[in-house]
Design a protein around this motif. Structure first.
Motif, PDB file in Angstrom:
ATOM      1  N   ASN A   1      78.714  20.889 106.904  1.00 23.48           N
ATOM      2  CA  ASN A   1      77.472  21.145 107.632  1.00 23.48           C
ATOM      3  C   ASN A   1      76.337  21.089 106.629  1.00 23.48           C
ATOM      4  O   ASN A   1      76.395  21.742 105.586  1.00 23.48           O
ATOM      5  N   TRP A   2      75.324  20.285 106.940  1.00 20.95           N
ATOM      6  CA  TRP A   2      74.212  20.138 106.006  1.00 20.95           C
ATOM      7  C   TRP A   2      72.890  20.047 106.735  1.00 20.95           C
ATOM      8  O   TRP A   2      72.832  19.820 107.937  1.00 20.95           O
ATOM      9  N   GLU A   3      71.831  20.205 105.939  1.00 15.08           N
ATOM     10  CA  GLU A   3      70.466  20.140 106.446  1.00 15.08           C
ATOM     11  C   GLU A   3      69.721  19.067 105.666  1.00 15.08           C
ATOM     12  O   GLU A   3      69.833  18.958 104.449  1.00 15.08           O
ATOM     13  N   TYR A   4      68.987  18.245 106.401  1.00 13.54           N
ATOM     14  CA  TYR A   4      68.176  17.209 105.770  1.00 13.54           C
ATOM     15  C   TYR A   4      66.902  17.045 106.602  1.00 13.54           C
ATOM     16  O   TYR A   4      66.965  16.846 107.814  1.00 13.54           O
ATOM     17  N   GLY A   5      65.774  17.154 105.961  1.00  7.60           N
ATOM     18  CA  GLY A   5      64.491  16.952 106.648  1.00  7.60           C
ATOM     19  C   GLY A   5      64.247  17.940 107.777  1.00  7.60           C
ATOM     20  O   GLY A   5      63.620  17.592 108.772  1.00  7.60           O
ATOM     21  N   GLY A   6      64.763  19.160 107.649  1.00  3.72           N
ATOM     22  CA  GLY A   6      64.554  20.167 108.684  1.00  3.72           C
ATOM     23  C   GLY A   6      65.509  20.069 109.855  1.00  3.72           C
ATOM     24  O   GLY A   6      65.428  20.870 110.786  1.00  3.72           O
TER      25      GLY A   6
ATOM     26  N   TYR B   1      69.672  19.732 111.244  1.00  2.00           N
ATOM     27  CA  TYR B   1      71.012  20.148 110.839  1.00  2.00           C
ATOM     28  C   TYR B   1      72.050  19.165 111.366  1.00  2.00           C
ATOM     29  O   TYR B   1      71.957  18.718 112.503  1.00  2.00           O
ATOM     30  N   TYR B   2      73.030  18.866 110.516  1.00  2.00           N
ATOM     31  CA  TYR B   2      74.049  17.869 110.833  1.00  2.00           C
ATOM     32  C   TYR B   2      75.446  18.410 110.519  1.00  2.00           C
ATOM     33  O   TYR B   2      75.604  19.277 109.661  1.00  2.00           O
ATOM     34  N   THR B   3      76.432  17.844 111.209  1.00  2.00           N
ATOM     35  CA  THR B   3      77.832  18.166 110.966  1.00  2.00           C
ATOM     36  C   THR B   3      78.602  16.865 110.903  1.00  2.00           C
ATOM     37  O   THR B   3      78.407  15.978 111.737  1.00  2.00           O
ATOM     38  N   GLU B   4      79.464  16.754 109.928  1.00  2.00           N
ATOM     39  CA  GLU B   4      80.303  15.552 109.783  1.00  2.00           C
ATOM     40  C   GLU B   4      81.711  15.999 109.422  1.00  2.00           C
ATOM     41  O   GLU B   4      81.901  16.810 108.516  1.00  2.00           O
TER      42      GLU B   4
ATOM     43  N   GLU C   1      77.696  24.667 104.565  1.00  2.00           N
ATOM     44  CA  GLU C   1      79.043  25.140 104.899  1.00  2.00           C
ATOM     45  C   GLU C   1      80.061  24.053 104.624  1.00  2.00           C
ATOM     46  O   GLU C   1      79.830  22.880 104.907  1.00  2.00           O
ATOM     47  N   VAL C   2      81.207  24.479 104.082  1.00  3.17           N
ATOM     48  CA  VAL C   2      82.338  23.587 103.829  1.00  3.17           C
ATOM     49  C   VAL C   2      83.549  24.178 104.520  1.00  3.17           C
ATOM     50  O   VAL C   2      83.866  25.358 104.310  1.00  3.17           O
ATOM     51  N   ARG C   3      84.231  23.377 105.338  1.00  7.15           N
ATOM     52  CA  ARG C   3      85.445  23.818 106.023  1.00  7.15           C
ATOM     53  C   ARG C   3      86.560  22.817 105.759  1.00  7.15           C
ATOM     54  O   ARG C   3      86.412  21.639 106.086  1.00  7.15           O
ATOM     55  N   ILE C   4      87.620  23.281 105.162  1.00  5.31           N
ATOM     56  CA  ILE C   4      88.799  22.430 104.951  1.00  5.31           C
ATOM     57  C   ILE C   4      89.830  22.832 105.998  1.00  5.31           C
ATOM     58  O   ILE C   4      90.191  24.002 106.111  1.00  5.31           O
TER      59      ILE C   4
END
Length: 147
Positions: A112-117, A119-122, A143-146
């Motif tokens: 989970n990351w944030e870019y340019g305000g 939020y994204y999940t991949e 956030e990191v989820r394995i």
């Protein structure tokens, strides 16, 4: 047994005062037993009400030369960089700015990351990599989820 406390007739060999004292002792005992019972019920209720938490066994590890860990490549500026690696199933909250490449290693991982305000999940399957392709843009991973 309230009827003993107001009963005017005492059994043979006992006076009324002695019976009242024993009734008072019984009331105190009942109150103590009731308090202990209520305390035990409260503890049991808390144990049942709080769900068991999953184990968060994810670890941040030294990357070394290994390619089987989840790896975040980080730009520090001025052409310098570093990386952070994670191993073992679980989830962890992080605050890692400057991430330009994420590699899953031999893990299924959700980032989970944030870019340019925004939020994204991949979610990446084992052996996959996502990158900003050298554009110089970076993101903040939170956030990191394995799996």
């Amino acid at each position: 047994m309230f009827w003993l406390a107001i009963d005017a007739s005492a059994p043979a060999g006992h006076d009324k005062m002695e019976r009242l004292t024993s009734v008072g002792d019984q009331r105190i005992m009942r109150k103590n037993v009731k308090k202990i019972g209520l305390g035990g019920a409260a503890v049991l209720g808390l144990l049942l009400a709080v769900p068991a938490s999953p184990a968060f066994a994810i670890d941040q590890v030294a990357c070394g030369q290994r390619d089987d860990f989840v790896k975040l490549e980080i730009a520090l500026g001025g052409g310098l960089g570093t990386n952070r690696c994670f191993a073992n199933a679980g989830v962890t909250a992080v605050d890692i700015d400057g991430v330009h490449t994420i590699t899953s290693g031999n893990n299924k991982v959700t980032i989970n990351w944030e870019y340019g305000g925004l939020y994204y999940t991949e979610t990446l399957d084992p052996g996959f990599r996502i990158s900003t392709n050298g554009s110089g843009e970076t993101a903040r991973v939170y956030e990191v989820r394995i799996w």
